[in-house]
Design a protein around this motif. Structure first.
Motif, PDB file in Angstrom:
ATOM      1  N   TYR A  23     -68.443  -1.044  19.480  1.00  0.00           N
ATOM      2  CA  TYR A  23     -68.874  -0.125  18.880  1.00  0.00           C
ATOM      3  C   TYR A  23     -68.947   1.221  17.929  1.00  0.00           C
ATOM      4  CZ  TYR A  23     -71.427  -4.669  18.658  1.00  0.00           C
ATOM      5  OH  TYR A  23     -70.829  -6.318  19.659  1.00  0.00           O
ATOM      6  N   GLN A  24     -69.466   2.396  18.875  1.00  0.00           N
ATOM      7  CA  GLN A  24     -69.144   3.576  18.603  1.00  0.00           C
ATOM      8  C   GLN A  24     -67.612   3.777  18.630  1.00  0.00           C
ATOM      9  OE1 GLN A  24     -71.447   6.408  21.671  1.00  0.00           O
ATOM     10  NE2 GLN A  24     -73.484   4.923  21.207  1.00  0.00           N
ATOM     11  N   LYS A  25     -66.416   2.918  19.517  1.00  0.00           N
ATOM     12  CA  LYS A  25     -66.213   3.635  19.830  1.00  0.00           C
ATOM     13  C   LYS A  25     -65.372   3.114  17.996  1.00  0.00           C
ATOM     14  CE  LYS A  25     -61.494   2.265  21.458  1.00  0.00           C
ATOM     15  NZ  LYS A  25     -60.315   2.093  22.115  1.00  0.00           N
ATOM     16  N   ASP A  26     -65.553   2.529  17.221  1.00  0.00           N
ATOM     17  CA  ASP A  26     -64.414   1.670  16.023  1.00  0.00           C
ATOM     18  C   ASP A  26     -65.659   2.743  15.000  1.00  0.00           C
ATOM     19  OD1 ASP A  26     -63.408  -0.404  17.004  1.00  0.00           O
ATOM     20  OD2 ASP A  26     -65.008  -1.874  16.624  1.00  0.00           O
ATOM     21  N   ALA A  27     -66.272   2.883  15.024  1.00  0.00           N
ATOM     22  CA  ALA A  27     -67.362   3.710  14.448  1.00  0.00           C
ATOM     23  C   ALA A  27     -66.157   5.402  13.983  1.00  0.00           C
ATOM     24  CB  ALA A  27     -68.733   3.748  14.117  1.00  0.00           C
ATOM     25  N   PHE A  28     -65.992   5.388  14.857  1.00  0.00           N
ATOM     26  CA  PHE A  28     -65.411   7.030  15.264  1.00  0.00           C
ATOM     27  C   PHE A  28     -63.819   7.104  14.730  1.00  0.00           C
ATOM     28  CE2 PHE A  28     -62.546   9.791  17.010  1.00  0.00           C
ATOM     29  CZ  PHE A  28     -63.214  10.849  17.215  1.00  0.00           C
ATOM     30  N   LEU A  29     -62.964   6.103  14.676  1.00  0.00           N
ATOM     31  CA  LEU A  29     -62.050   5.432  14.205  1.00  0.00           C
ATOM     32  C   LEU A  29     -61.785   5.623  13.480  1.00  0.00           C
ATOM     33  CD1 LEU A  29     -61.009   3.874  17.676  1.00  0.00           C
ATOM     34  CD2 LEU A  29     -60.063   5.424  16.643  1.00  0.00           C
ATOM     35  N   ILE A  30     -62.682   4.346  12.620  1.00  0.00           N
ATOM     36  CA  ILE A  30     -62.877   4.556  11.158  1.00  0.00           C
ATOM     37  C   ILE A  30     -63.162   6.166  10.094  1.00  0.00           C
ATOM     38  CG2 ILE A  30     -63.822   3.027   9.079  1.00  0.00           C
ATOM     39  CD1 ILE A  30     -63.846   0.908  10.974  1.00  0.00           C
ATOM     40  N   PHE A  31     -64.777   6.279  11.451  1.00  0.00           N
ATOM     41  CA  PHE A  31     -64.282   7.648   9.746  1.00  0.00           C
ATOM     42  C   PHE A  31     -63.385   8.935  10.191  1.00  0.00           C
ATOM     43  CE2 PHE A  31     -66.792  12.024  10.826  1.00  0.00           C
ATOM     44  CZ  PHE A  31     -67.470  11.646   9.691  1.00  0.00           C
ATOM     45  N   ARG A  32     -63.034   8.939  11.722  1.00  0.00           N
ATOM     46  CA  ARG A  32     -61.510   9.638  11.235  1.00  0.00           C
ATOM     47  C   ARG A  32     -60.854   9.584  10.519  1.00  0.00           C
ATOM     48  NH1 ARG A  32     -58.328  10.789  17.131  1.00  0.00           N
ATOM     49  NH2 ARG A  32     -57.307   8.409  16.147  1.00  0.00           N
ATOM     50  N   SER A  33     -60.502   8.067  10.542  1.00  0.00           N
ATOM     51  CA  SER A  33     -59.298   7.825   9.070  1.00  0.00           C
ATOM     52  C   SER A  33     -59.806   8.098   7.888  1.00  0.00           C
ATOM     53  CB  SER A  33     -58.950   5.945   9.589  1.00  0.00           C
ATOM     54  OG  SER A  33     -58.552   5.886  10.550  1.00  0.00           O
ATOM     55  N   LEU A  34     -60.887   8.046   7.127  1.00  0.00           N
ATOM     56  CA  LEU A  34     -61.655   8.270   6.132  1.00  0.00           C
ATOM     57  C   LEU A  34     -61.421   9.587   6.130  1.00  0.00           C
ATOM     58  CD1 LEU A  34     -64.724   5.670   6.225  1.00  0.00           C
ATOM     59  CD2 LEU A  34     -62.482   5.535   5.088  1.00  0.00           C
ATOM     60  N   CYS A  35     -61.108  10.336   7.260  1.00  0.00           N
ATOM     61  CA  CYS A  35     -61.422  11.763   7.003  1.00  0.00           C
ATOM     62  C   CYS A  35     -59.976  12.157   6.099  1.00  0.00           C
ATOM     63  CB  CYS A  35     -61.726  12.427   8.286  1.00  0.00           C
ATOM     64  SG  CYS A  35     -64.620  12.468   7.920  1.00  0.00           S
ATOM     65  N   LYS A  36     -59.110  11.750   7.323  1.00  0.00           N
ATOM     66  CA  LYS A  36     -58.258  12.254   7.335  1.00  0.00           C
ATOM     67  C   LYS A  36     -57.404  11.632   5.909  1.00  0.00           C
ATOM     68  CE  LYS A  36     -56.714  12.362  12.106  1.00  0.00           C
ATOM     69  NZ  LYS A  36     -55.999  11.868  13.598  1.00  0.00           N
ATOM     70  N   LEU A  37     -57.501  10.483   5.429  1.00  0.00           N
ATOM     71  CA  LEU A  37     -57.688  10.168   4.306  1.00  0.00           C
ATOM     72  C   LEU A  37     -57.446  10.674   2.511  1.00  0.00           C
ATOM     73  CD1 LEU A  37     -55.796   7.563   2.323  1.00  0.00           C
ATOM     74  CD2 LEU A  37     -57.895   6.483   2.736  1.00  0.00           C
ATOM     75  N   SER A  38     -59.103  11.442   3.283  1.00  0.00           N
ATOM     76  CA  SER A  38     -59.505  12.491   1.693  1.00  0.00           C
ATOM     77  C   SER A  38     -58.627  13.446   1.553  1.00  0.00           C
ATOM     78  CB  SER A  38     -60.524  12.503   1.898  1.00  0.00           C
ATOM     79  OG  SER A  38     -61.059  13.345   3.033  1.00  0.00           O
TER      80      SER A  38
END
Length: 204
Positions: A23-38
Motif C-alpha cells: 500500500y505504501q509503495k502504491d501510494a508513493f508511485l501514484i503520488f510521484r506520477s501525479l507530481c510529474k503529470l502536473s
C-alpha cells in the motif's frame, strides 16, 4: 529555483525505495506520477481550458491537494514520503507557482498552504524559497497581474490567521542569520501595497 527545491536521494535514478507494504509503495508511485503529470508543460499561446494538457494539469493538482489535505500520520512522518514531497511536489510547485493560468496558480497556493500546515517542520528551506520566489516576487513585481497579487494576499491572510505561523516565519527565517528576512520583507511589501496605488486597485 527548481534546482534549489529538489533534494538528492537514493532513488533519484528512478528506482523504487523499499516500503513496509504494498500500500505504501502504491501510494508513493501514484503520488510521484501525479507530481510529474502536473509538471508537464502547456502548449505555447493562450491557454485553452478544453485542452488535454491543461485539464490533466489541473486534475493532477486537484488530486495532489486532496492527498496533502488528507495525509495521514504515515505520509507525514515516513522518510520516503517526506523525500517525495521535497523531490517531486516542491519542484512541481516551483513550476506551477509561476503559471499565468490563474486556476493552476490558485491550486498551487492551496497546496502550499496545506504543506505549511502539515509538513513545515520538514520543509524549512523549501518554504523559504517559495516565499522568496513566488509570494514576495509577485508582490514586488509591477508586471504581476492583479489576480495573482490578490490570490497571494488571500493566501497570506490565511497564513496570518494562525498566530503561531507568523511567529514561526519570524523565528525560523528572520532570526536565522543564514536565512532571508522573510517576515521583514513581507511586512514591508504589505505596508507599501496598503499605502500605495496597489491599495486602490485592491479596494483597500
Amino acid at each position: 529555483s527548481t534546482e534549489s527545491l529538489a533534494i538528492s536521494e537514493s532513488n533519484g535514478d528512478g528506482t523504487i525505495p523499499k516500503f513496509a507494504n504494498i500500500y505504501q509503495k502504491d501510494a508513493f508511485l501514484i503520488f510521484r506520477s501525479l507530481c510529474k503529470l502536473s509538471m508537464k508543460p502547456l502548449p505555447d499561446g493562450p491557454p485553452d481550458p478544453k485542452s488535454h494538457e491543461l485539464r490533466s494539469k489541473i486534475l493532477s493538482l486537484q488530486l495532489i491537494l486532496s492527498v496533502v489535505q488528507n495525509a495521514g500520520p504515515v505520509f507525514r512522518s515516513n522518510e520516503m514520503f517526506i523525500s517525495a514531497v521535497k523531490q517531486y511536489l516542491c519542484v512541481a510547485l516551483s513550476k506551477n507557482g509561476v503559471s499565468n493560468v490563474c486556476e493552476v496558480f490558485e491550486l498551487s497556493l492551496a497546496i502550499f498552504l496545506s504543506l505549511l500546515m502539515k509538513f513545515k517542520t520538514h520543509l524549512k528551506s523549501q518554504v523559504e524559497i517559495f516565499f522568496k520566489e513566488i509570494f514576495l516576487n509577485i508582490l514586488e513585481t509591477s508586471s504581476s497581474s492583479f489576480q495573482h497579487k490578490w490570490l497571494v494576499i488571500q493566501a497570506l491572510t490565511r497564513i496570518c490567521d494562525d498566530a503561531q505561523s507568523v511567529v514561526d516565519i519570524y523565528v525560523n527565517y528572520d532570526c536565522d542569520l543564514a536565512a532571508a528576512n522573510i517576515f521583514e520583507r513581507l511586512i514591508n511589501d504589505l505596508s507599501k501595497l496598503a499605502q500605495g496605488r496597489g491599495a486602490m486597485e485592491l479596494g483597500a
